[in-house]
Design an enzyme around this catalytic site. Structure first.
Site, PDB file in Angstrom:
ATOM      1  CG  ASP A   1      54.308  41.300  78.770  1.00  0.00           C
ATOM      2  OD1 ASP A   1      54.449  40.303  79.118  1.00  0.00           O
ATOM      3  OD2 ASP A   1      54.321  41.048  77.086  1.00  0.00           O
TER       4      ASP A   1
HETATM    5  N1  LIG Z   1      67.186  40.670  84.932  1.00  0.00           N
HETATM    6  C1  LIG Z   1      67.267  40.444  83.938  1.00  0.00           C
HETATM    7  N2  LIG Z   1      65.406  40.420  82.868  1.00  0.00           N
HETATM    8  C2  LIG Z   1      65.435  40.666  81.909  1.00  0.00           C
HETATM    9  C3  LIG Z   1      66.237  41.171  81.407  1.00  0.00           C
HETATM   10  N3  LIG Z   1      65.172  41.887  79.963  1.00  0.00           N
HETATM   11  C4  LIG Z   1      64.394  41.509  80.041  1.00  0.00           C
HETATM   12  N4  LIG Z   1      64.274  41.182  81.572  1.00  0.00           N
HETATM   13  C5  LIG Z   1      62.772  40.038  82.150  1.00  0.00           C
HETATM   14  C6  LIG Z   1      61.894  40.897  82.687  1.00  0.00           C
HETATM   15  C7  LIG Z   1      61.052  40.403  82.420  1.00  0.00           C
HETATM   16  O1  LIG Z   1      60.895  38.671  83.393  1.00  0.00           O
HETATM   17  C8  LIG Z   1      61.206  39.211  81.432  1.00  0.00           C
HETATM   18  C9  LIG Z   1      60.264  39.732  80.488  1.00  0.00           C
HETATM   19  O2  LIG Z   1      59.144  38.662  80.075  1.00  0.00           O
HETATM   20  P1  LIG Z   1      57.149  38.984  80.843  1.00  0.00           P
HETATM   21  O3  LIG Z   1      57.290  40.419  80.698  1.00  0.00           O
HETATM   22  O4  LIG Z   1      56.102  38.084  79.787  1.00  0.00           O
HETATM   23  O5  LIG Z   1      57.965  38.606  81.999  1.00  0.00           O
HETATM   24  P2  LIG Z   1      57.452  36.536  82.691  1.00  0.00           P
HETATM   25  O6  LIG Z   1      57.106  36.443  82.045  1.00  0.00           O
HETATM   26  O7  LIG Z   1      59.143  36.936  83.657  1.00  0.00           O
HETATM   27  O8  LIG Z   1      56.946  37.413  84.211  1.00  0.00           O
HETATM   28  P3  LIG Z   1      55.504  37.685  84.048  1.00  0.00           P
HETATM   29  O9  LIG Z   1      54.478  37.022  82.973  1.00  0.00           O
HETATM   30  O10 LIG Z   1      55.479  39.160  84.263  1.00  0.00           O
HETATM   31  O11 LIG Z   1      55.055  36.875  85.483  1.00  0.00           O
HETATM   32  O12 LIG Z   1      62.434  39.165  80.671  1.00  0.00           O
HETATM   33  C10 LIG Z   1      67.523  41.595  81.420  1.00  0.00           C
HETATM   34  O13 LIG Z   1      68.367  42.470  81.141  1.00  0.00           O
HETATM   35  N5  LIG Z   1      67.771  41.492  82.703  1.00  0.00           N
END
Ligand SMILES: Nc1nc2c(ncn2[C@H]2C[C@H](O)[C@@H](COP(=O)(O)OP(=O)(O)OP(=O)(O)O)O2)c(=O)[nH]1
Length: 210
Positions: free
Chosen positions: A87
């Site tokens: 996270d």
């Molecule tokens: N491609 C890319 N993604 C980034 C960058 N900085 C942050 N992120 C993304 C990575 C994670 O997918 C998201 C952070 O949000 P979370 O940790 O809540 O994950 P997310 O909701 O995407 O997926 P999850 O909760 O693990 O199912 O932001 C960046 O510089 N490039």
């Protein structure tokens, strides 16, 4: 020429299947680019409720990110697999930000963050047989330029919905780089996974070959 993906036997032990408990394309891409073979599942976790409880209990953003990463890793039935949970929380001046829900939301968030330094509290855990066996947090600090409204409009036109998949409304590996004048920390961590620490832990657990 199709991308060369080394057969799993060359890079990891087949006896320890690997499961990514995340719907993040960015996390999947980084693991795939490193040649890892794994399954991925989107964990059904009520992140808002966990964040609210943690904030009420006085937890800081790093502790909250760890709690969320653990909840995601334990939310999937991993069987014998080693499960990766992760996270990322963004904080600036002690305010916590979530992924923007629209381009207008992204515009408002970037206008607040520009000219300031924010922190990406990035947690990753490993779990096996329903127990968390390894935890790690890294907190890169990113200093945004005081860019103009014209730049911001053009940036959002160029990025479109792609910037909504990231907590900071930017992709560092894309035009998001243009938002910054200084960065302290690892680019993999910024993109969602402290890869070097995670790979070391997977070697310790004999998932990856040493
Ligand atoms: N491609 C890319 N993604 C980034 C960058 N900085 C942050 N992120 C993304 C990575 C994670 O997918 C998201 C952070 O949000 P979370 O940790 O809540 O994950 P997310 O909701 O995407 O997926 P999850 O909760 O693990 O199912 O932001 C960046 O510089 N490039």
């Amino acid at each position: 020429m199709p991308a060369l993906v080394p057969p799993p036997a060359l890079l990891q032990n087949n006896e320890s299947p690997l499961l990514l408990a995340s719907g993040s394309h960015s996390r999947r891409r980084m693991l795939e680019n490193a040649g890892l073979v794994f399954e991925s599942l989107t964990p059904g976790v009520d992140e808002d409720s966990i964040k609210h409880q943690a904030r009420k209990a006085g937890c800081n953003a790093a502790t909250t990110a760890l709690k969320l990463a653990e909840a995601k890793a334990l939310a999937v039935a991993g069987g014998d697999a080693v499960v990766i949970g992760a996270d990322q929380m963004l904080s600036c001046q002690d305010r916590w930000y979530d992924k923007p829900t629209s381009l207008e939301d992204a515009r408002a968030q970037l206008r607040t963050l520009r000219g300031q330094t924010h922190c990406l509290h990035t947690a990753v855990v490993l779990a096996r047989h329903g127990q968390v066996v390894w935890r790690h947090v890294e907190e890169p600090r990113l200093s945004m330029r005081a860019f103009s409204d014209t730049f911001l409009t053009r940036y959002l036109q160029a990025e479109g919905a792609r910037c909504l998949s990231s907590v900071g409304a930017y992709r560092l590996e894309g035009p998001g780089l243009l938002l910054f004048w200084h960065i302290e920390g690892d680019s993999f961590t910024i993109q969602g996974l402290p890869m070097l620490a995670l790979m070391a832990a997977l070697r310790q657990m004999n998932v990856l070959l040493d």
